[in-house]
Write an enzyme that holds these catalytic residues in place. Structure first.
Site, PDB file in Angstrom:
ATOM      1  N   LEU A 198      37.196  71.642 100.649  1.00 29.67           N
ATOM      2  CA  LEU A 198      38.278  71.918 101.590  1.00 29.67           C
ATOM      3  C   LEU A 198      37.781  71.924 103.034  1.00 29.67           C
ATOM      4  O   LEU A 198      38.405  71.315 103.907  1.00 29.67           O
ATOM      5  CB  LEU A 198      38.953  73.250 101.245  1.00 29.67           C
ATOM      6  N   ILE A 208      26.742  84.050 106.511  1.00 35.04           N
ATOM      7  CA  ILE A 208      27.915  84.892 106.798  1.00 35.04           C
ATOM      8  C   ILE A 208      27.753  86.326 106.283  1.00 35.04           C
ATOM      9  O   ILE A 208      28.522  87.215 106.658  1.00 35.04           O
ATOM     10  CB  ILE A 208      29.229  84.272 106.251  1.00 35.04           C
ATOM     11  N   ALA A 246      32.999  80.404 100.487  1.00 37.98           N
ATOM     12  CA  ALA A 246      33.149  81.382  99.405  1.00 37.98           C
ATOM     13  C   ALA A 246      32.147  81.101  98.302  1.00 37.98           C
ATOM     14  O   ALA A 246      31.662  79.975  98.151  1.00 37.98           O
ATOM     15  CB  ALA A 246      34.566  81.333  98.833  1.00 37.98           C
ATOM     16  N   TYR A 247      31.856  82.136  97.547  1.00 42.28           N
ATOM     17  CA  TYR A 247      31.084  81.994  96.303  1.00 42.28           C
ATOM     18  C   TYR A 247      32.115  81.695  95.225  1.00 42.28           C
ATOM     19  O   TYR A 247      32.932  82.544  94.897  1.00 42.28           O
ATOM     20  CB  TYR A 247      30.351  83.306  96.022  1.00 42.28           C
ATOM     21  N   THR A 248      32.106  80.474  94.701  1.00 45.58           N
ATOM     22  CA  THR A 248      33.187  80.040  93.794  1.00 45.58           C
ATOM     23  C   THR A 248      32.727  79.740  92.371  1.00 45.58           C
ATOM     24  O   THR A 248      33.505  79.249  91.564  1.00 45.58           O
ATOM     25  CB  THR A 248      33.884  78.782  94.358  1.00 45.58           C
ATOM     26  N   THR A 262      42.774  82.592  96.496  1.00 41.94           N
ATOM     27  CA  THR A 262      42.812  81.881  95.225  1.00 41.94           C
ATOM     28  C   THR A 262      43.852  82.432  94.259  1.00 41.94           C
ATOM     29  O   THR A 262      44.245  83.599  94.358  1.00 41.94           O
ATOM     30  CB  THR A 262      41.416  81.976  94.563  1.00 41.94           C
ATOM     31  N   ASP A 263      44.250  81.593  93.308  1.00 48.00           N
ATOM     32  CA  ASP A 263      45.125  82.024  92.224  1.00 48.00           C
ATOM     33  C   ASP A 263      44.454  83.080  91.345  1.00 48.00           C
ATOM     34  O   ASP A 263      45.124  83.827  90.632  1.00 48.00           O
ATOM     35  CB  ASP A 263      45.525  80.819  91.358  1.00 48.00           C
ATOM     36  N   TYR A 274      34.997  87.199  90.294  1.00 45.85           N
ATOM     37  CA  TYR A 274      35.289  86.296  91.411  1.00 45.85           C
ATOM     38  C   TYR A 274      36.648  86.630  92.032  1.00 45.85           C
ATOM     39  O   TYR A 274      36.766  86.790  93.254  1.00 45.85           O
ATOM     40  CB  TYR A 274      35.259  84.840  90.937  1.00 45.85           C
ATOM     41  N   LYS A 285      37.634  88.061  95.865  1.00 48.26           N
ATOM     42  CA  LYS A 285      38.562  87.353  96.769  1.00 48.26           C
ATOM     43  C   LYS A 285      39.723  88.267  97.170  1.00 48.26           C
ATOM     44  O   LYS A 285      40.200  88.211  98.314  1.00 48.26           O
ATOM     45  CB  LYS A 285      39.083  86.071  96.101  1.00 48.26           C
TER      46      LYS A 285
END
Length: 284
Positions: A12, A37, A60-62, A101-102, A125, A129
């Site tokens: 993204l 960050i 982000a850590y995804t 996120t969803d 996760y 978020k």
């Protein structure tokens, strides 16, 4: 306008920077090698030095499964990192857009989750978020929180690239068919986000391509559009155990986008076609 984009090396962040530059906006894309960050002093100094009008926080850590075991790193990036970015934004009076996120929802039921529904994450996760969302809401009156799902883009790994790779050696695949969501093309999403930051229509949004499908249906459409002769067998979540619990319902209502005059993203099938064309051009 000057826009600072974290997570530039991801799918993204890469497309957001590309889209902004196409519109003549001064885009500063940064990755892990440019800024830690999770270091508060570094973050403040960097934000103060660049003094952007807007920060789009994509970093982000995804790694959803890995997050269940590597909780410290996940927390440091997704919670502390977001906190430091938000505090720095407040100090220099900068607009902040936080990409969520969803996974903040529990995935129960069959109705699309509304923007105002209370999050209840089932995995670590998603928890981190959601903590990030709360920090942004608490620290900044003027902010955007944009929840996205099932992302794919030209820069990085994603489900489509995995399916195409597997199609080279397999003519049959088992894919989960009881998890529902919306595949989301970062090219389309980036255009919306760049539109959004040029307004004061703050708040929580859901953004994904139009329409819903299962992973199995998504895989079938990928093979059909890519002219790959692969049979997709739809299996249950229980037949494909993973370290982290996946939400079975990741349908998101995009009503707030419509109410605020933003154009809905194209249907996910059309987005897939566009993406496959983009992939083909890159190969050639």
């Amino acid at each position: 306008m000057k826009v600072l984009v974290t997570g530039y090396t991801g799918q993204l962040g890469h497309d957001v920077v590309r889209e902004g530059k196409l519109r003549g906006i001064n885009m500063i894309g940064i990755g892990r090698e440019d800024l830690d960050i999770a270091n508060e002093v570094e973050v403040y100094q960097y934000v103060q030095k660049t003094n952007p009008d807007v920060i789009i926080h994509c970093a982000a850590y995804t790694a959803v499964d890995k997050a269940e075991d590597d909780k410290e790193t996940c927390w440091n990036v997704n919670v502390l990192g977001t906190k430091y970015i938000a505090k720095a934004a407040k100090k220099v009076n900068t607009k902040l857009m936080y990409i969520s996120t969803d996974y903040v929802f529990d995935g129960k039921g069959e109705e699309p989750f509304k923007e105002a529904d209370k999050p209840d994450p089932v995995g670590y996760y998603g928890l981190t978020k959601y903590e990030g969302e709360k920090i942004v809401t608490d620290l900044l009156e003027e902010h955007f929180i944009v929840r996205i799902s099932w992302v794919f883009g030209i820069n990085g790994h994603n489900f489509i690239k995995t399916m195409l790779r597997l199609s080279k050696t397999r003519d049959e695949l088992n894919v989960v068919g009881d998890q529902y969501g919306s595949p989301t093309y970062t090219f389309d999403l980036a255009r919306l986000l760049v539109d959004m930051i040029q307004t004061e229509k703050y708040g929580v949004y859901h953004a994904s391509n139009e329409g819903f499908c299962t992973w199995a249906e998504f895989a079938s459409e990928i093979f059909q559009q890519a002219n790959k002769d692969v049979t997709v067998n739809s299996i249950s979540t229980e037949e494909y155990p993973t370290r982290a619990v996946r939400p079975k319902n990741s349908r998101l209502s995009k009503q707030k986008l419509i109410d605020n005059g933003f154009e809905p993203l194209p249907k996910w099938q059309d987005a897939l076609q566009h993406y496959l064309n983009e992939l083909a051009q890159e190969v050639n």
